[in-house]
Design an enzyme around this catalytic site. Sequence first.
Site, PDB file in Angstrom:
ATOM      1  N   LYS A 164       0.768  -1.300   0.033  1.00 37.12           N
ATOM      2  CA  LYS A 164      -0.134   0.042   0.055  1.00 37.12           C
ATOM      3  C   LYS A 164       0.852   1.219  -0.064  1.00 37.12           C
ATOM      4  O   LYS A 164       1.947   1.282   0.128  1.00 37.12           O
ATOM      5  CB  LYS A 164      -1.049  -0.001   1.333  1.00 37.12           C
ATOM      6  CG  LYS A 164      -1.915  -1.160   1.283  1.00 37.12           C
ATOM      7  CD  LYS A 164      -2.975  -1.199   2.401  1.00 37.12           C
ATOM      8  CE  LYS A 164      -3.922  -2.267   2.168  1.00 37.12           C
ATOM      9  NZ  LYS A 164      -4.965  -2.351   3.470  1.00 37.12           N
TER      10      LYS A 164
ATOM     11  N   TYR B 192     -12.452  -2.604  -4.041  1.00 38.59           N
ATOM     12  CA  TYR B 192     -12.720  -2.570  -2.375  1.00 38.59           C
ATOM     13  C   TYR B 192     -14.232  -2.708  -2.259  1.00 38.59           C
ATOM     14  O   TYR B 192     -15.111  -2.362  -1.163  1.00 38.59           O
ATOM     15  CB  TYR B 192     -12.232  -1.749  -1.213  1.00 38.59           C
ATOM     16  CG  TYR B 192     -10.881  -2.044  -1.061  1.00 38.59           C
ATOM     17  CD1 TYR B 192     -10.743  -3.105  -0.206  1.00 38.59           C
ATOM     18  CD2 TYR B 192      -9.929  -1.208  -1.319  1.00 38.59           C
ATOM     19  CE1 TYR B 192      -9.314  -3.314   0.367  1.00 38.59           C
ATOM     20  CE2 TYR B 192      -8.461  -1.464  -0.788  1.00 38.59           C
ATOM     21  CZ  TYR B 192      -8.401  -2.521   0.187  1.00 38.59           C
ATOM     22  OH  TYR B 192      -7.150  -3.172   0.414  1.00 38.59           O
TER      23      TYR B 192
ATOM     24  N   ASN C 149      -2.023   0.403   6.730  1.00 39.67           N
ATOM     25  CA  ASN C 149      -1.545  -1.153   7.225  1.00 39.67           C
ATOM     26  C   ASN C 149      -0.790  -1.670   6.297  1.00 39.67           C
ATOM     27  O   ASN C 149      -0.680  -3.021   6.405  1.00 39.67           O
ATOM     28  CB  ASN C 149      -2.837  -1.770   8.030  1.00 39.67           C
ATOM     29  CG  ASN C 149      -3.834  -2.087   6.744  1.00 39.67           C
ATOM     30  OD1 ASN C 149      -3.673  -2.001   5.703  1.00 39.67           O
ATOM     31  ND2 ASN C 149      -4.905  -2.923   7.363  1.00 39.67           N
TER      32      ASN C 149
ATOM     33  N   HIS D 140      -2.012  -5.583   1.492  1.00 38.15           N
ATOM     34  CA  HIS D 140      -3.340  -6.323   1.045  1.00 38.15           C
ATOM     35  C   HIS D 140      -2.876  -7.580   1.082  1.00 38.15           C
ATOM     36  O   HIS D 140      -1.891  -7.864   0.228  1.00 38.15           O
ATOM     37  CB  HIS D 140      -4.104  -5.557   0.128  1.00 38.15           C
ATOM     38  CG  HIS D 140      -5.217  -6.391  -0.323  1.00 38.15           C
ATOM     39  ND1 HIS D 140      -6.246  -6.645   0.307  1.00 38.15           N
ATOM     40  CD2 HIS D 140      -5.083  -7.413  -1.386  1.00 38.15           C
ATOM     41  CE1 HIS D 140      -7.219  -7.616  -0.325  1.00 38.15           C
ATOM     42  NE2 HIS D 140      -6.440  -8.140  -1.215  1.00 38.15           N
TER      43      HIS D 140
ATOM     44  N   GLU E 207      -9.486 -11.191  -7.537  1.00 39.75           N
ATOM     45  CA  GLU E 207      -8.612  -9.964  -7.282  1.00 39.75           C
ATOM     46  C   GLU E 207      -7.218  -9.918  -8.296  1.00 39.75           C
ATOM     47  O   GLU E 207      -6.948  -8.962  -9.030  1.00 39.75           O
ATOM     48  CB  GLU E 207      -8.014  -9.927  -5.851  1.00 39.75           C
ATOM     49  CG  GLU E 207      -9.272  -9.308  -4.833  1.00 39.75           C
ATOM     50  CD  GLU E 207      -8.523  -9.591  -3.319  1.00 39.75           C
ATOM     51  OE1 GLU E 207      -9.548  -9.152  -2.494  1.00 39.75           O
ATOM     52  OE2 GLU E 207      -7.653  -9.887  -3.137  1.00 39.75           O
TER      53      GLU E 207
HETATM   54  P1  RTP Z   1      -6.959  -6.100   3.303  1.00 41.98           P
HETATM   55  O1  RTP Z   1      -8.374  -6.472   2.603  1.00 41.98           O
HETATM   56  O2  RTP Z   1      -6.407  -4.562   3.007  1.00 41.98           O
HETATM   57  O3  RTP Z   1      -5.782  -7.003   3.117  1.00 41.98           O
HETATM   58  O4  RTP Z   1      -7.089  -6.088   5.083  1.00 41.98           O
HETATM   59  P2  RTP Z   1      -7.992  -7.189   6.052  1.00 41.98           P
HETATM   60  O5  RTP Z   1      -8.480  -8.084   4.921  1.00 41.98           O
HETATM   61  O6  RTP Z   1      -6.874  -7.407   6.909  1.00 41.98           O
HETATM   62  O7  RTP Z   1      -9.016  -6.287   6.182  1.00 41.98           O
HETATM   63  P3  RTP Z   1     -10.647  -5.972   5.559  1.00 41.98           P
HETATM   64  O8  RTP Z   1     -11.562  -6.121   6.864  1.00 41.98           O
HETATM   65  O9  RTP Z   1     -10.530  -6.689   4.276  1.00 41.98           O
HETATM   66  O10 RTP Z   1     -10.435  -4.389   5.415  1.00 41.98           O
HETATM   67  C1  RTP Z   1     -10.053  -3.804   4.418  1.00 41.98           C
HETATM   68  C2  RTP Z   1      -9.153  -2.653   4.866  1.00 41.98           C
HETATM   69  O11 RTP Z   1      -9.990  -1.498   5.373  1.00 41.98           O
HETATM   70  C3  RTP Z   1      -9.300  -1.056   6.519  1.00 41.98           C
HETATM   71  N1  RTP Z   1     -10.360  -1.218   7.549  1.00 41.98           N
HETATM   72  N2  RTP Z   1     -10.573  -0.035   8.270  1.00 41.98           N
HETATM   73  N3  RTP Z   1     -11.424   1.479  10.655  1.00 41.98           N
HETATM   74  C4  RTP Z   1     -11.749   0.278  10.543  1.00 41.98           C
HETATM   75  O12 RTP Z   1     -12.301  -0.342  11.155  1.00 41.98           O
HETATM   76  C5  RTP Z   1     -11.262  -0.624   9.482  1.00 41.98           C
HETATM   77  N4  RTP Z   1     -11.537  -2.046   9.185  1.00 41.98           N
HETATM   78  C6  RTP Z   1     -10.949  -2.388   8.054  1.00 41.98           C
HETATM   79  C7  RTP Z   1      -8.070  -1.503   6.690  1.00 41.98           C
HETATM   80  O13 RTP Z   1      -7.099  -0.618   6.165  1.00 41.98           O
HETATM   81  C8  RTP Z   1      -8.226  -2.855   5.773  1.00 41.98           C
HETATM   82  O14 RTP Z   1      -6.871  -3.318   5.527  1.00 41.98           O
HETATM   83 MG    MG Z   2      -9.441  -7.901   3.180  1.00 45.33          MG
END
Ligand code: RTP
Ligand code: MG
Length: 141
Positions: free
Chosen positions: A11, A51, A114, A117, A128
């Site tokens: 990212k 997303y 963070n 991804h 994806e």
């Molecule tokens: P990613 O898709 O980016 O690999 O991350 P992830 O699976 O660990 O998390 P996901 O639930 O898919 O959420 C996508 C991205 O959204 C942001 N996020 N912010 N503020 C919040 O509560 C929150 N929750 C998620 C994060 O940047 C996450 O990587």
């Molecule tokens: Mg995710």
Amino acid sequence: MALERTLSIIKPDAVAKNVIGEIYSRFEKAGLKVIAARMTQLSRKEAEGFYAVHRERPFFNALVEFMISGPVMIQVLEGDGAIAKNRELMGATNPKEAAAGTIRADFADSIDANAVHGSDAAETAAVEIAYFFASTDVHAR
Ligand code: RTP
Ligand code: MG
């Protein structure tokens, strides 16, 4: 374990920190091969489409703004159990909860910024990968 492919994005925050190589090194040491890669600046449309599953979530706009705030490095990783292995290397979504030694523990600043991804399942990985790469740009080896 099955040979899998997963979509990984370094990212904007991690690209800005100049740690692409350090993150690639972790993939390679874990037995994951980079079989496609491209640096790009995502358009708002591309980030919103990528997303789309999060469209109704309160953090959606912040997530899109962040993902278009600078260039990203996008890659396809291949290896045994690549999807789970990459998620393990990444650590928890919130870097404060990420296990020591994970990419997010070491390079991420917040739940928004963070660092990486990674696809979360075989079905999402396929969608994806096709979102960003033509099959002729993916080089199994
Ligand atoms: P990613 O898709 O980016 O690999 O991350 P992830 O699976 O660990 O998390 P996901 O639930 O898919 O959420 C996508 C991205 O959204 C942001 N996020 N912010 N503020 C919040 O509560 C929150 N929750 C998620 C994060 O940047 C996450 O990587
Ligand atoms: Mg995710």
